[in-house]
Enzyme design. Structure first.
Site, PDB file in Angstrom:
ATOM      1  CG  HIS A 243      -2.177   2.706  -4.686  1.00 35.29           C
ATOM      2  ND1 HIS A 243      -3.311   2.021  -5.037  1.00 35.29           N
ATOM      3  CD2 HIS A 243      -2.145   3.823  -5.462  1.00 35.29           C
ATOM      4  CE1 HIS A 243      -3.951   2.702  -5.976  1.00 35.29           C
ATOM      5  NE2 HIS A 243      -3.264   3.794  -6.258  1.00 35.29           N
TER       6      HIS A 243
ATOM      7  CD  GLU B  73      -1.369   4.483 -16.265  1.00 39.00           C
ATOM      8  OE1 GLU B  73      -1.678   5.041 -15.193  1.00 39.00           O
ATOM      9  OE2 GLU B  73      -2.222   4.088 -17.101  1.00 39.00           O
TER      10      GLU B  73
END
Length: 670
Positions: free
Chosen positions: A465, A396
């Site tokens: 999440h 990322e």
């Protein structure tokens, strides 16, 4: 040491030797004078000097031209000067003056001039490496032979972004030199105490070439680097170069240097890069040329310091300048009423439209290419736009840094962060790089990049999440944060975000991917930073965004049967916040309820409430009420998750509380 590094005969011409010496002398005198100015309090802030490392900077930049880019470190004066930055502007920058390279906004650790291919010194160790990957991606797409040199110190090898950057560069076969100035120390710690494997072994692990060179001999460095750059221009792929050198000063000016002894420093000073080259010039009968250069450089430095010292400081009214680039004016479009479009297809269509019409747009992210995204949103695009829709490793920070570097190089990257929750993994590249780069360069760069990500709670995705973290990013000056609620707005806002000259975080709710709505025309654009009234009303103003807008609209319709007329505002853009639309509504309804899926404390609702009390106090007939998620991580088990989330009953209760016109507590999930 490589054979190439010992072949210096091609550099033995008088004009070449003179220019190499001039550049090193200019760096040495600049930093000597900067050290004095710091001691006399004419330079504020931190100062990190590279005295003793001049040969590595000059040699590494010797074969570069206007096509090429460098990224640097907090010890970056030498790199900038070697790439062609003027010392007058640099002195003014160190002094914080308006005539500085970055108009006094960057300082020593952040000097940059992207117009010269100098993408910046950097106060975060290793942070320039993924930016270099982005610049190299732009060079590869441009196919002009451009090469990027990413300077880093031996201490940066311990950073995760080192691994992510070199690995991604290897996977994409990018034209970049990872140039390590190994000066033996990572701040106060010996390099031998920091690593158990050298760069030669690491390079082999990445499947790329490695070269070592004497970093105090500029002829050796220039010869090697010229060969390396030539091979990369011809398609040779990334390379690691390790130049062994030494910094004479401490980690920073004022460092007590208790971690090394005087004998070690004295030994290295016997190998002064300037003396090594000057001795060579003297043997060639060019000692007089070196004397002349010394005199000329001294005069140049004296003049630069004089001009910088006389320069003004930035004007007080310029405090807010350069935070964002002026964005194009986009009129509010007609809300479509015909056709049918799913949100997921709105995203695909917007990406396709921009890829088709702007060759500087490219997509990158985990599984966005052959996999077509986890939800199929980019399916088929890699085949349709080869080279411009790129799969990345699970890296990322490198993905975000690639967007930063590519944007600085004139491209419009759209990168994907698979889940909003992963923002913490790469926050540096957004918070300290993308958001601040325009400001720290005094407006010399624009950052047209988009980060697409998604979130949702309500389907037992768990605490890692499900998070709605928009307030975290909205708190960072320089970032634009967008959260659409309809397919048409998703299409129009995403296109506007890609065309915008600023970094935009585009946050989608994955539970809305299948939602249908009217289809907008192909040229549909929605202005960033503008809210919209989704339902007019007279009794109470309800403000929300993303999926919660639809919950608010449903509640408003239900309450209408009771004679309660709620006005529902969809923010669409979280930052910059369109408070004018809220205030206009508040003047009419005199009551305000804010609804969002994120937790309440320190959130978007808190900001709106504070603004309402400050700017709309005389229009309020009741306390502002917030409806938010509970102050805990998102539960996994369905029964607790539903208790945690805002729902229709809580929204309706908050509206009734506001209309009751008496003090009450914020309505939040417990």
């Amino acid at each position: 040491m490589t054979e190439t590094a010992t072949r210096t005969d091609v550099f033995d011409r008088q004009e070449t030797l003179g220019e190499l010496y001039r550049r090193m002398r200019r760096i040495r005198q600049f930093e000597d004078r900067a050290s004095h100015l710091y001691r006399t309090s004419q330079i504020p802030g931190f100062l990190h000097l590279s005295i003793g490392q001049e040969a590595s900077a000059v040699g590494a930049c010797w074969p570069l031209d206007e096509r090429d880019v460098i990224t640097s470190t907090h010890r970056g004066h030498g790199h900038c000067i070697a790439k062609g930055l003027d010392v007058e502007g640099m002195f003014a920058e160190l002094m914080g003056r308006e005539t500085g390279t970055c108009k006094g906004r960057g300082g020593s650790m952040h000097i940059a001039d992207p117009r010269k291919g100098i993408f910046g010194a950097n106060g975060i160790v290793g942070a320039g490496l993924p930016i270099a990957v982005g610049a190299a991606t732009a060079a590869q797409l441009r196919s002009s032979g451009g090469v990027v040199v990413a300077f880093f110190g031996d201490g940066a090898v311990a950073q995760g972004v080192f691994h992510e950057s070199v690995n991604l560069a290897a996977v994409w076969d990018l034209p970049v030199v990872f140039f390590c100035e190994n000066n033996g120390y990572a701040e106060f710690s010996s390099a031998s105490a920091q690593h158990r494997a050298g760069l030669r072994e690491r390079a082999a692990g990445y499947g790329i070439d490695y070269h070592a060179v004497d970093g105090n001999d500029v002829l050796q460095v220039a010869a090697l680097q010229s060969d390396v750059v030539s091979r990369i221009r011809a398609g040779g792929g990334p390379v690691i170069v390790e130049a062994v050198t030494y910094r004479w000063h401490g980690h920073y000016e004022g460092d007590p240097e208790s971690y090394r002894d005087a004998d070690e420093l004295a030994e290295w000073k016997l190998r002064d890069p300037l003396v090594i080259l000057r001795d060579h010039m003297t043997r060639r009968g060019l000692g007089g040329l070196a004397d002349t250069i010394d005199h000329e450089v001294d005069l140049q430095i004296d003049k630069a310091v004089e001009l910088a010292s006389d320069a003004p400081y930035p004007a007080p009214d310029s405090l807010g300048d350069y935070v964002t680039a002026p964005r194009p004016t986009i009129p509010e479009p007609t809300v479509p009423t015909e056709g049918t479009l799913k949100t997921m297809h709105a995203i695909t269509n917007a990406l396709t439209h921009e890829l088709e019409n702007d060759p500087t747009v490219f997509l990158a992210g985990i599984d966005v290419g052959e996999g077509g995204n986890v939800y199929g949103l980019t399916r088929g695009l890699s085949t349709r736009f080869p080279g411009r829709v790129r799969d990345t490793p699970i890296s990322e920070s490198a993905i975000m840094g690639t967007a930063v570097g590519a944007a600085m190089a004139g491209y419009k990257p759209v990168v994907e962060l698979m889940y909003f929750d992963f923002i913490g993994v790469c926050l540096d590249q957004l918070m300290n790089q993308a958001a601040k780069m325009r400001f720290m360069t005094g407006g010399a760069v624009t950052m047209p990049m988009v980060v697409r990500t998604q979130f949702a709670a309500g389907k037992s995705s768990g605490s890692q999440h499900s998070q709605s973290l928009e307030a975290l990013l909205a708190h960072i000056p320089g970032l634009t944060v967008v959260m659409p609620s309809t397919p048409a707005d998703t299409y129009g806002l995403l296109r506007a975000a890609i065309q915008d000259p600023n970094p935009v975080i585009f946050i989608e709710n994955r539970l809305m991917y299948g939602m249908k709505g009217p289809q907008p025309p192909a040229d549909h654009l929605v202005p960033l930073g503008k809210a919209i009234v989704r339902r007019p009303g007279a009794d109470v103003t309800v403000v929300s965004y993303s999926k919660m807008v639809h919950d608010c609209l449903a509640v408003a319709d239900t309450l209408a049967e009771e004679g309660i007329d709620a006005e529902v505002i969809d923010l669409r853009t979280i930052s910059p916040l369109d408070f004018d639309t809220i205030l206009t509504s508040l003047r009419k309804t005199n009551r305000l309820v804010v609804v969002h899926q994120a937790v309440g404390e320190f959130g978007v609702g808190a900001e709106i409430a504070a603004r309402a009390v400050r700017d709309g106090f005389w229009h309020l007939d009741a306390p502002v009420v917030r409806v938010t998620a509970g102050m805990s991580p998102a539960p996994y088990t369905p029964n607790l998750e539903q208790l945690w989330l805002p729902d229709a009953d809580r929204i309706a209760g908050a509206i009734r509380e506001s209309l009751a016109a008496h003090p009450g507590k914020d309505v939040i999930a417990l």
